[in-house]
Design an enzyme around this catalytic site. Sequence first.
Site, PDB file in Angstrom:
ATOM      1  N   GLY A  17      -3.773   5.903   2.068  1.00 34.62           N
ATOM      2  CA  GLY A  17      -4.024   5.022   0.449  1.00 34.62           C
ATOM      3  C   GLY A  17      -5.431   4.982   0.824  1.00 34.62           C
ATOM      4  O   GLY A  17      -6.340   4.133   0.238  1.00 34.62           O
ATOM      5  N   SER A 147      -5.229  -8.890   5.608  1.00 35.81           N
ATOM      6  CA  SER A 147      -5.428  -9.777   4.223  1.00 35.81           C
ATOM      7  C   SER A 147      -6.116 -10.769   4.649  1.00 35.81           C
ATOM      8  O   SER A 147      -4.821 -11.575   5.353  1.00 35.81           O
ATOM      9  CB  SER A 147      -4.996  -9.430   3.282  1.00 35.81           C
ATOM     10  OG  SER A 147      -5.263  -9.947   2.449  1.00 35.81           O
ATOM     11  N   TYR A 160       3.066 -10.391  -1.050  1.00 33.75           N
ATOM     12  CA  TYR A 160       1.683 -10.089  -0.186  1.00 33.75           C
ATOM     13  C   TYR A 160       1.612 -10.996   1.137  1.00 33.75           C
ATOM     14  O   TYR A 160       1.382  -9.685   2.121  1.00 33.75           O
ATOM     15  CB  TYR A 160       0.930  -9.743  -1.237  1.00 33.75           C
ATOM     16  CG  TYR A 160      -0.090  -9.681  -0.336  1.00 33.75           C
ATOM     17  CD1 TYR A 160      -0.288  -8.237  -0.812  1.00 33.75           C
ATOM     18  CD2 TYR A 160      -1.353 -10.809   0.019  1.00 33.75           C
ATOM     19  CE1 TYR A 160      -1.423  -7.708  -0.824  1.00 33.75           C
ATOM     20  CE2 TYR A 160      -3.054  -9.946  -0.156  1.00 33.75           C
ATOM     21  CZ  TYR A 160      -2.729  -8.327  -0.160  1.00 33.75           C
ATOM     22  OH  TYR A 160      -4.029  -7.770  -0.099  1.00 33.75           O
ATOM     23  N   ALA A 162       2.845 -12.650   3.261  1.00 28.86           N
ATOM     24  CA  ALA A 162       4.614 -12.669   3.631  1.00 28.86           C
ATOM     25  C   ALA A 162       4.576 -10.394   5.072  1.00 28.86           C
ATOM     26  O   ALA A 162       4.444 -10.184   5.730  1.00 28.86           O
ATOM     27  CB  ALA A 162       5.944 -12.326   3.506  1.00 28.86           C
ATOM     28  N   LYS A 164       1.498  -9.048   4.850  1.00 32.39           N
ATOM     29  CA  LYS A 164       0.069  -9.008   5.980  1.00 32.39           C
ATOM     30  C   LYS A 164       0.316  -9.905   7.032  1.00 32.39           C
ATOM     31  O   LYS A 164      -0.576  -9.439   7.252  1.00 32.39           O
ATOM     32  CB  LYS A 164      -1.620  -9.201   4.903  1.00 32.39           C
ATOM     33  CG  LYS A 164      -1.347  -8.331   3.670  1.00 32.39           C
ATOM     34  CD  LYS A 164      -1.341  -6.772   4.345  1.00 32.39           C
ATOM     35  CE  LYS A 164      -2.647  -5.485   3.023  1.00 32.39           C
ATOM     36  NZ  LYS A 164      -2.770  -5.175   3.423  1.00 32.39           N
TER      37      LYS A 164
END
Length: 253
Positions: A17, A147, A160, A162, A164
């Site tokens: 990414g 995060s 999201y 969960a 991270k």
Amino acid sequence: MSEVNFSLKGQVALVTGGSRGIGAGIVKTLAKAGATVLINYKSNEEAAQKVLNEIKSISPKSELVKFDICNGDEVDSAVDALIKKFESIPILVCNAGISRDALVVRASDEHFREILETNLLGTMHMVRALTRPMMKNRYGRIVCIGSIIGETGNKGQAAYAASKAGLSGFAKSVALELASRGITCNLVSPGFIETEMTQSLDETVQKTYFERIPAARFGSADEVAACVQFLASKEAGYITGATLDINGGLLMR
């Protein structure tokens, strides 16, 4: 006493990414530190090429590598080809991730699957693919980008959060398995960072966030990248299984 500058000269780093946002910042910082950077992207070739163009003068051997981290076979094939070309890839930065907001009561199976496959399973694919070559060389640096939401949760971001939070447990487990082989695995956990997403927020919303952050500002991708550079360096060899928070004091432990 030798000078400590966290140099990555002569090393190869694979960043997933890496075409924009925090990932692009990491790519540029690692290149400035001397690394040859393999910039992974899935679809946005234009953005990835722009990042590559920015580092070519200081890291001429850096290149783009297109593959989908969600596809385990595709990851294995891509990594095998890269190992043959570069001989070793001692640095892996698992940055690729997505965020799609949806309240749990309205979230579809596809919503859960897409986020978990990219943010968590994709990282697992990458680490698995590079673990054996790192073990053979008895050296490696793995940095996963988590995060603050993985710690605090957030309305509309259950999947999201969960994904991270899962990265935290995964990084610790990998650290335990690989520490004796000279391989570290750590988690960098950013808070609110200046990206396209935060820049698009309404001024009132931004002010609300600022009031919650002791530093009274968003962080920068460069600040996250500097922490990644440190953890990717030889000097960070006695740090593994750790979480490095970069959130301006929003979450303290």
